[in-house]
Design an enzyme around this catalytic site. Structure first.
Site, mmCIF file in Angstrom:
data_model
loop_
_atom_site.group_PDB
_atom_site.id
_atom_site.type_symbol
_atom_site.label_atom_id
_atom_site.label_comp_id
_atom_site.label_asym_id
_atom_site.label_seq_id
_atom_site.Cartn_x
_atom_site.Cartn_y
_atom_site.Cartn_z
ATOM 1 N N LYS A 1 9.369 -1.086 14.489
ATOM 2 C CA LYS A 1 10.156 -0.722 12.912
ATOM 3 C C LYS A 1 11.119 0.157 13.270
ATOM 4 O O LYS A 1 12.310 0.072 12.689
ATOM 5 C CB LYS A 1 9.010 -0.077 12.260
ATOM 6 N N GLU B 1 10.351 -4.848 4.648
ATOM 7 C CA GLU B 1 10.267 -6.347 4.031
ATOM 8 C C GLU B 1 10.210 -6.412 2.352
ATOM 9 O O GLU B 1 10.705 -7.240 1.677
ATOM 10 C CB GLU B 1 9.480 -7.162 4.643
ATOM 11 N N GLU C 1 -4.796 -6.891 14.941
ATOM 12 C CA GLU C 1 -4.491 -5.622 14.409
ATOM 13 C C GLU C 1 -5.398 -4.474 14.686
ATOM 14 O O GLU C 1 -5.041 -3.376 14.804
ATOM 15 C CB GLU C 1 -3.750 -5.382 13.075
ATOM 16 N N HIS D 1 -4.897 -33.491 16.752
ATOM 17 C CA HIS D 1 -3.821 -34.378 17.203
ATOM 18 C C HIS D 1 -2.591 -33.386 17.770
ATOM 19 O O HIS D 1 -1.573 -33.950 17.859
ATOM 20 C CB HIS D 1 -3.137 -35.228 15.826
ATOM 21 N N LYS E 1 0.882 -1.218 -0.094
ATOM 22 C CA LYS E 1 0.116 -0.205 0.102
ATOM 23 C C LYS E 1 0.675 1.100 0.136
ATOM 24 O O LYS E 1 0.648 2.188 -0.741
ATOM 25 C CB LYS E 1 -1.086 -0.050 1.393
ATOM 26 N N GLY F 1 -4.721 -1.606 5.150
ATOM 27 C CA GLY F 1 -3.985 -2.894 4.635
ATOM 28 C C GLY F 1 -4.913 -4.221 4.615
ATOM 29 O O GLY F 1 -5.039 -5.286 3.939
ATOM 30 N N ARG F 2 -5.454 -4.433 5.958
ATOM 31 C CA ARG F 2 -5.992 -5.636 6.320
ATOM 32 C C ARG F 2 -7.219 -5.926 5.777
ATOM 33 O O ARG F 2 -7.968 -6.681 5.916
ATOM 34 C CB ARG F 2 -5.990 -6.125 7.954
HETATM 35 O O1 F6P Z 1 1.870 -4.442 9.865
HETATM 36 C C1 F6P Z 1 1.645 -3.148 9.575
HETATM 37 C C2 F6P Z 1 1.090 -2.742 8.312
HETATM 38 O O2 F6P Z 1 1.034 -1.472 7.924
HETATM 39 C C3 F6P Z 1 -0.305 -3.547 8.045
HETATM 40 O O3 F6P Z 1 -1.318 -2.846 8.329
HETATM 41 C C4 F6P Z 1 -0.133 -3.879 6.569
HETATM 42 O O4 F6P Z 1 -0.726 -4.368 6.075
HETATM 43 C C5 F6P Z 1 1.344 -4.039 6.081
HETATM 44 O O5 F6P Z 1 1.891 -3.277 7.281
HETATM 45 C C6 F6P Z 1 2.140 -3.849 4.955
HETATM 46 O O6 F6P Z 1 1.993 -2.646 4.418
HETATM 47 P P1 F6P Z 1 2.180 -1.952 3.032
HETATM 48 O O7 F6P Z 1 1.074 -2.615 2.164
HETATM 49 O O8 F6P Z 1 2.189 -0.639 3.007
HETATM 50 O O9 F6P Z 1 3.543 -2.631 2.738
#
Ligand code: F6P
Length: 547
Positions: A512, A205, A342, A373, A199, A256-257
């Site tokens: 972060k 990452e 979250e 199990h 987003k 995001g979620r």
């Molecule tokens: O974990 C924090 C967060 O902002 C989530 O809410 C989001 O889904 C994720 O990081 C990834 O963010 P982005 O889509 O901006 O890479």
């Protein structure tokens, strides 16, 4: 009318529920409740689009439900839901609207941003169809994390039976290079498409994995970056700076979620095609209409959200276990962890005032029958009562003709085993087994000479352990869309009762920022192994790691 901005535990309905819990509901027993009321299953079963829900194996009855509904009323849940759908800035701390519901509204609906939504959806689905028809692209890798990974990953796995004819889908999220590296070994850059899903297009990452993918692509003589990299983001400028021409955008009013319905759903469309993707949206939209229109007493997401409040705040249940009896839903618990924890893992209300009550429980689980199990021992006989959510799917998802007839018949028998297990677990949790019944058992595996009374105590199940069963007729794009939207509205309900902002996530920021401060101390360079200003524990660990 009570002020819906007052703390929820200061309302008359909250006090009434507390008194009810301490009084009439104190010794509630499921087995007795079913004897008392032969109509209990019917009275506490609910229909919503694509989902049948049996709530009758919960610590719930008419009076409790009435008090919970009064709580929803006092908390102004209906008005907050209307504000959500209308596009008011319900995410106050970020000053944003929250309009995932608008993403699945049909073309021409009177929902906010309808034209914009379809102006991205149509070309995105057109692109997905072109890639699906391109024999040159055999593999698609989605690089994203959190909401840019969990939803698409879960849905693609769930809808495996709909993925015929398209490319293979892979999902890489972790900054740990052991996630991407083994996959790259198996891929051919000439036949691979990378979807960079972020987003913000700033997530460490995802950008690290995107850079690695680009380096791998170029190293192997990959040409035509524009054909092999596509971005799904709100930050088109950053994607262009990365060298990506093809971008499908979305908007800051998509959390995001809650984003699998937006361009973030591109890997889903690549896997199942445009028609099935539209079915997923249609299923979610049907659930939106139910959430917005069904009367409170039959409104399934509202009732489930209230049930969550009942267990969390009036029975002090700190966790809820999800048991999907369909292997396709294996990632549903992980998806729900983000959706629920979250969203509602907050300790202040939407005005920033500390809450005096518990909020999000821990959500966890594994698909049945695997969980049986592993940790079901604890669910049946452990000292902690955990409400369990069974998700049963009546029919298998296998496509006709995919398997020889003998095997197809076998799959049906295995499916009956699966369903029998799911039903039996819910039954066992509720019914338990008394010491007297256990005493009567023949137990060939018992220790020789063990005192029968002692053995019976080991083999006693207390029972009266609550569970909800959600039943789908089949796991289809439409039913999955409805199921996910059901959970979204449910999480919204408990958040609205608690008075929190379910749409920000400041809790991920501190880690972060600290990781960014530690990074130069772990990389080659002038600050390598520097421990100045660190606490003694982090300094000691860093010294060892940086040796
Ligand atoms: O974990 C924090 C967060 O902002 C989530 O809410 C989001 O889904 C994720 O990081 C990834 O963010 P982005 O889509 O901006 O890479």
């Amino acid at each position: 009318m009570t002020d819906p901005d007052a703390p929820c535990d200061a309302t008359p309905a909250w006090a009434a529920l507390a008194a009810h819990r301490a009084g009439p509901a104190r010794d509630f027993d499921l087995r007795e409740a079913f004897v008392r009321d032969p109509g209990r299953h019917a009275a506490l079963s609910f229909e919503a689009p694509e989902v049948f829900a049996d709530l009758s194996k919960n610590w719930l009855d008419g009076p409790t439900l009435a008090l919970l509904l009064a709580l929803a009323d006092e908390r102004g849940v209906e008005a907050r839901r209307a504000a959500l759908f209308a596009g008011e800035p319900v995410n106050g701390s970020e000053g944003r609207a929250v309009l995932h519901t608008a993403l699945r509204a049909p073309r021409g609906a009177a929902t906010p941003h309808n034209a914009e939504v379809h102006a991205v959806l149509d070309p995105m689905l057109g692109y997905a169809e072109r890639v699906r028809a391109d024999p040159g692209i055999t593999d698609v890798v989605n690089l994203g994390i959190g909401g840019s990974d969990l939803g698409p990953r879960m849905v693609v796995q769930a809808l495996d039976a709909w993925t015929h004819g398209g490319p293979r889908l892979h999902f890489v999220s972790n900054v740990d290079s052991h996630d991407l590296a083994p996959l790259l070994r198996r891929l051919d850059p000439r036949h691979t498409l990378f979807v960079i899903a972020s987003k913000t297009f700033t997530t460490q990452e995802t950008l690290a994995n995107a850079e690695a993918a680009k380096a791998w692509f170029l190293h192997h003589g990959g040409e035509d970056l524009a054909r092999h990299f596509v971005a799904t983001t709100t930050n088109v400028t950053a994607a262009a700076a990365f060298g990506i021409d093809t971008t499908f955008g979305f908007w800051d009013w998509v959390g995001g979620r809650y984003s699998l319905w937006s361009a973030i759903g591109l890997p889903i469309a690549l896997a199942i095609g445009a028609t099935a993707f539209r079915e997923l949206l249609a299923g979610a939209h049907a659930m939106d209409e139910h959430a917005a229109q069904a009367p409170a007493a039959r409104n399934l997401p509202l009732l489930l959200g209230l049930l969550d409040v009942w267990y969390r705040n009036f029975h002090e249940r700190g966790s809820r276990s999800i048991a999907p009896y369909h292997q396709g839903l294996a990632r549903l618990p992980a998806y729900l962890q983000q959706l629920e924890m979250e969203s509602n893992g907050k300790r202040v209300d939407r005005h920033g005032r500390p809450l005096g009550i518990a909020t999000s429980p821990v959500v966890w689980g594994e698909p049945g029958t695997n969980g049986q199990h592993a940790y079901f021992q604890m669910l049946h006989q452990g000292s902690e009562v955990v409400p369990v959510e069974f998700i049963l799917v009546r029919r298998t998802s296998h496509r006709d003709g995919d398997h020889p007839p003998a095997l197809a018949a076998h799959w049906q028998r295995q499916h009956a085993m699966l369903l029998a297990n799911g039903l039996a677990q819910a039954q066992a949790l509720m019914l338990g087994k008394s010491a007297e019944a256990a005493l009567g058992d023949k137990v060939p595996t018992a220790a020789a000479g063990i005192d029968p009374a002692e053995l019976a105590r080991h083999r006693t199940f207390p029972g009266n352990r609550p569970s909800t069963t959600l039943l789908l007729d089949a796991l289809t794009p439409r039913s999955l869309g409805a199921l996910i939207a059901l959970y979204e509205h449910r999480v919204f309900t408990s958040g609205a009762v608690w008075g929190i902002n379910s749409f920000d996530q400041w809790g991920v920021e501190l880690g972060k920022a600290l990781a960014n401060q530690l990074l130069p101390r772990l990389q080659p360079g002038p600050r390598h192994a520097e421990v100045d200003g660190l606490d003694a524990s982090t300094a000691g660990l860093l010294r060892r790691l940086a040796r």
